[in-house]
Motif scaffolding. Structure first.
Motif, mmCIF file in Angstrom:
data_model
loop_
_atom_site.group_PDB
_atom_site.id
_atom_site.type_symbol
_atom_site.label_atom_id
_atom_site.label_comp_id
_atom_site.label_asym_id
_atom_site.label_seq_id
_atom_site.Cartn_x
_atom_site.Cartn_y
_atom_site.Cartn_z
ATOM 1 N N GLY A 42 7.690 -11.406 -22.575
ATOM 2 C CA GLY A 42 7.260 -11.232 -24.000
ATOM 3 C C GLY A 42 8.252 -11.721 -24.964
ATOM 4 N N SER A 43 7.640 -12.170 -25.971
ATOM 5 C CA SER A 43 8.609 -12.428 -27.141
ATOM 6 C C SER A 43 9.175 -11.469 -27.933
ATOM 7 C CB SER A 43 7.849 -13.711 -28.187
ATOM 8 O OG SER A 43 6.521 -12.998 -28.695
ATOM 9 N N TYR A 82 9.823 -20.614 -17.945
ATOM 10 C CA TYR A 82 9.398 -19.670 -18.711
ATOM 11 C C TYR A 82 8.739 -20.179 -19.878
ATOM 12 C CZ TYR A 82 12.704 -19.545 -22.393
ATOM 13 O OH TYR A 82 13.616 -20.090 -23.517
ATOM 14 N N GLY A 83 8.540 -19.488 -20.889
ATOM 15 C CA GLY A 83 7.682 -19.879 -22.155
ATOM 16 C C GLY A 83 8.402 -20.468 -23.039
ATOM 17 N N GLY A 84 9.597 -20.693 -23.011
ATOM 18 C CA GLY A 84 10.481 -21.842 -23.784
ATOM 19 C C GLY A 84 10.978 -20.862 -25.101
ATOM 20 N N ALA A 85 10.874 -19.622 -25.407
ATOM 21 C CA ALA A 85 11.228 -19.102 -26.732
ATOM 22 C C ALA A 85 12.521 -18.650 -26.679
ATOM 23 C CB ALA A 85 10.464 -17.713 -27.083
ATOM 24 N N VAL A 98 8.361 -24.057 -21.371
ATOM 25 C CA VAL A 98 7.315 -24.727 -21.830
ATOM 26 C C VAL A 98 6.558 -24.002 -22.941
ATOM 27 C CG1 VAL A 98 4.896 -25.449 -20.869
ATOM 28 C CG2 VAL A 98 6.927 -25.523 -19.235
ATOM 29 N N ILE A 99 6.553 -24.582 -24.277
ATOM 30 C CA ILE A 99 5.905 -23.923 -25.230
ATOM 31 C C ILE A 99 4.817 -24.898 -25.714
ATOM 32 C CG2 ILE A 99 7.507 -24.817 -26.833
ATOM 33 C CD1 ILE A 99 7.908 -21.991 -28.146
ATOM 34 N N PRO A 100 3.814 -24.365 -26.386
ATOM 35 C CA PRO A 100 2.958 -24.946 -27.166
ATOM 36 C C PRO A 100 3.394 -25.358 -28.622
ATOM 37 C CG PRO A 100 2.122 -23.028 -26.577
ATOM 38 C CD PRO A 100 3.251 -23.008 -25.965
ATOM 39 N N ARG A 101 2.903 -26.374 -29.321
ATOM 40 C CA ARG A 101 3.246 -26.704 -30.368
ATOM 41 C C ARG A 101 3.207 -25.609 -31.540
ATOM 42 N NH1 ARG A 101 4.446 -31.735 -30.055
ATOM 43 N NH2 ARG A 101 2.959 -32.811 -28.465
ATOM 44 N N LEU A 102 1.987 -25.098 -31.380
ATOM 45 C CA LEU A 102 1.418 -23.898 -32.208
ATOM 46 C C LEU A 102 2.412 -22.720 -32.273
ATOM 47 C CD1 LEU A 102 -0.905 -21.990 -33.550
ATOM 48 C CD2 LEU A 102 -1.422 -21.147 -31.085
ATOM 49 N N GLU A 159 7.567 -18.507 -32.210
ATOM 50 C CA GLU A 159 8.360 -17.957 -31.265
ATOM 51 C C GLU A 159 9.810 -18.762 -31.073
ATOM 52 O OE1 GLU A 159 6.374 -18.242 -27.445
ATOM 53 O OE2 GLU A 159 4.945 -16.675 -27.926
ATOM 54 N N ILE A 160 10.232 -19.487 -31.892
ATOM 55 C CA ILE A 160 11.391 -20.097 -32.278
ATOM 56 C C ILE A 160 12.028 -20.720 -30.922
ATOM 57 C CG2 ILE A 160 13.901 -19.967 -32.948
ATOM 58 C CD1 ILE A 160 12.854 -17.179 -34.401
#
Length: 192
Positions: free
Chosen positions: A9-10, A38-41, A63-67, A72-73
């Protein structure tokens, strides 16, 4: 095993134990020279595990979406950061870059990521281990639900075993090294 995707989680959760579990897993990954994917945050449990792996001299791919890049910083000190257009692209990229998957305690997004990859294993889209780090018995209710699915014949017992559960990061990663993929799921009149 060269890289493992960790779903988490973030946010940090209600217990300090969740953060400590992320630290322990991060140290274990770095010690074994396994790249964290991981999710990149940079916030929550995501930030904790990434910071730990980096502090221990390990490699981290985000790996993080532009959105979510700003929300999520996005972590600015990773080995690599991939910015993608959609959540679907994020999950596909995480899967492509990883040799296995671990879910730390998290919310609906964490579970959605884990169950998609668990389903992909069940139908043969990949043959990689899927684990749950059961910090403070967080995933006990989920395992009860999987057992209920088996009892109600919505999940075969052999596929239930694809969800590898351990409360200790070392034990979980040791089980990953012993992982043997199952035969690809097929449907027959008997299994319907």
């Amino acid at each position: 095993m060269k890289s493992i995707a960790v779903f988490c989680g973030s946010s940090s959760g209600a217990s300090e134990a969740y953060k400590e579990g992320a630290v322990q897993l991060g140290k274990e990954l770095a010690q074994r020279e396994i790249t964290l994917v991981y999710g990149g945050a940079s916030v929550g449990i995501m930030g904790t595990i990434a910071d730990t792996v980096l502090a221990e001299g390990g490699k981290v791919i985000g790996v993080i979406p532009r959105l979510l890049e700003e929300r999520e910083i996005a972590h600015q000190h990773l080995t690599e950061l991939h910015v993608v257009d959609t959540m679907h692209e994020r999950k596909a990229k995480l899967a492509d870059l990883s040799d296995g998957f671990i879910a730390l305690p998290g919310g609906p997004g964490t579970l959605e990521e884990f169950f998609e990859i668990f389903t992909w294993a069940q139908i043969g889209l990949h043959q990689k281990p899927c684990g749950l780090l059961n910090i403070q018995r967080y995933y006990d209710p989920l395992m009860s639900l999987l057992d209920h699915m088996v009892e109600q014949q919505f999940l075969q017992e052999k596929y239930r075993s694809l969800a590898i559960l351990e409360s200790d990061p070392k034990a979980l990663l040791d089980r990953f090294t012993l992982f043997q993929p199952l035969a690809i799921k097929t449907y027959t009149q008997q299994s319907l």
